[in-house]
Design a protein around this motif. Sequence first.
Motif, PDB file in Angstrom:
ATOM      1  N   GLY A  12      86.907 -22.583  37.761  1.00  0.00           N
ATOM      2  CA  GLY A  12      85.862 -21.451  38.169  1.00  0.00           C
ATOM      3  C   GLY A  12      86.128 -20.218  38.335  1.00  0.00           C
ATOM      4  O   GLY A  12      86.838 -20.077  38.932  1.00  0.00           O
ATOM      5  N   ASN A  13      85.619 -19.466  38.536  1.00  0.00           N
ATOM      6  CA  ASN A  13      85.310 -17.870  39.676  1.00  0.00           C
ATOM      7  C   ASN A  13      86.754 -17.539  38.772  1.00  0.00           C
ATOM      8  O   ASN A  13      87.033 -16.883  38.024  1.00  0.00           O
ATOM      9  N   ASP A  37      89.763 -29.949  36.580  1.00  0.00           N
ATOM     10  CA  ASP A  37      89.611 -28.680  38.246  1.00  0.00           C
ATOM     11  C   ASP A  37      88.015 -30.501  38.506  1.00  0.00           C
ATOM     12  O   ASP A  37      87.847 -31.250  38.391  1.00  0.00           O
ATOM     13  N   LYS A 101      96.787 -15.704  45.142  1.00  0.00           N
ATOM     14  CA  LYS A 101      96.836 -14.833  46.820  1.00  0.00           C
ATOM     15  C   LYS A 101      96.164 -15.664  47.458  1.00  0.00           C
ATOM     16  O   LYS A 101      94.703 -16.015  47.131  1.00  0.00           O
ATOM     17  N   GLN A 129      97.780  -8.480  42.762  1.00  0.00           N
ATOM     18  CA  GLN A 129      98.505  -7.533  41.468  1.00  0.00           C
ATOM     19  C   GLN A 129      98.093  -5.628  41.917  1.00  0.00           C
ATOM     20  O   GLN A 129      98.490  -4.925  41.589  1.00  0.00           O
TER      21      GLN A 129
END
Length: 330
Positions: A12-13, A37, A101, A129
Motif C-alpha cells: 500500500g501507499n 501485507d 529508507k 533515491q
Amino acid sequence: MRRIPFIQVGVGNRGLDILDMLLAQHAQRFEPVGFVDVVPQFLDGLHARPALQAIPTFATLDRALAKVPQAQAVFVVTPARFHAPLIEEAIEGGKHVWVEKPLCYDYAEAVALADLARKHKRVVVVGNQYQFFPLERTLQRLIRSGDYGRPFHVSYIHHRHRPAMRAFTGEYPALWEQGVHSLDSILALLDTPALASVYALGLKPHHSAYRSDTITNVLTQFADGTQAHLLVTFDSHRTDWLIRVECTHAALALEPQHGTSVQVIAGGDVVEEIGADEEADPALADPLAAFHTEITTGHTTPTSIDLNLRTIQWIDAAVRSLRSGMVVRL
Ligand SMILES: NC(=O)c1ccc[n+]([C@@H]2O[C@H](COP(=O)([O-])OP(=O)(O)OC[C@H]3O[C@@H](n4cnc5c(N)ncnc54)[C@H](O)[C@@H]3O)[C@@H](O)[C@H]2O)c1
C-alpha cells in the motif's frame, strides 16, 4: 537481462509506487511471485489487476517464503520500525533484500544487519533515491573531477511544506523522513568520509502538528576537515531546496526543485551552467536498477548496506546530539 523473481512486503501507499516502478520501467529486471501485507484490502487491490491475479498473496513473510521458494529477492516497503526483523528473516531465508529508507532507526541494529548480509553473502540495497538524480550525479562527477579544487564545505538546505504527519508517528520526522536522503546525498558528494563530530539543533514551531522537532540543523565535521551544514524542515510554507559545495577554486550550486543545471560560481559570478549528464548509466539509474546490478554483477552500488551504514550512523549521532544538547564525537 536476467529476471529476478521477488516477493514484495508492504504493497500500500509507498509500496504501490515501488510496485508500479517494478512492473513498468523495471519489468525486464524483476518478476513478482508473491505479495505480503497486513491489510487484506491492499492485497485485494492487486488481485483486481488482470496481470497480477495469479500471484499469491500472504499475511506474513514467513508464509510467503515457505510457499514461493523460487523468490530470490524480497522488497521491504513497510513502515521503518518493521524493516530490521523483515530484512533478517529474508536474509536468513536466503534472499537478497531491497528496503525503503531508512534502513532502520538504530545504528547498532544496522551494523548487525550488514554483518548478517555479509555472513550469508546476500545483497542489501537501501532505497535512498536522491543521490541517483541526474543533476546530483553531475554534481558528484564535477566534484570528483578535481577541476574546481578540493571541496571544503557543503550546505544542504531543504525546506519542505509537509504539514501532515501521514504515516510517521515517531520522533524527529524531518531528520528520519527527509534528512536521511540529504545526509545520504552529502556523503555521496564527498565520497563517504568518516565522521568526526556532529552537533544538531532542533525546533518544533508552535503551529506544528507533529510530535517533535520539524526543523533540524546538523553541523558536521568530517575526519578529513571538510564540514557540512544540513538544514531540513517539514513545517515550512513552501518547499525549497538548495545544495551548495564550496571548493577551493569555485562553488558548485544546485536547486533541484527549480533548476536544470549546476551553477559554477567564481569571483562573485556564475561563470558556467552545466546540465545533467546525458549518458547516465542505466544499470545505476535508481536504487531499483542498482539492486539488480549488485545481485547480477556482485559490484557494490551507491546505496549498498555497507555504504548506507554511514548515513544511519550520522542520523544516530544527530539524534544523540539533539537529546543531549552536546557535540557528539565519533
Ligand atoms: N523514498 C521515498 O521517497 C519514500 C517516500 C515515502 C515513504 N518512504 C518509505 O517507505 C516505507 C513505507 O512508508 P509508507 O508511508 O508507505 O508506510 P505505510 O504505513 O503506509 O505502510 C506501507 C505498507 O506496509 C504495510 N505494512 C505495515 N506493516 C506491515 C508488516 N509488518 N508486514 C507487512 N506489511 C506491513 C501497510 O499495510 C502498507 O500497505 C517507509 O520506510 C518510508 O520511510 C520512502
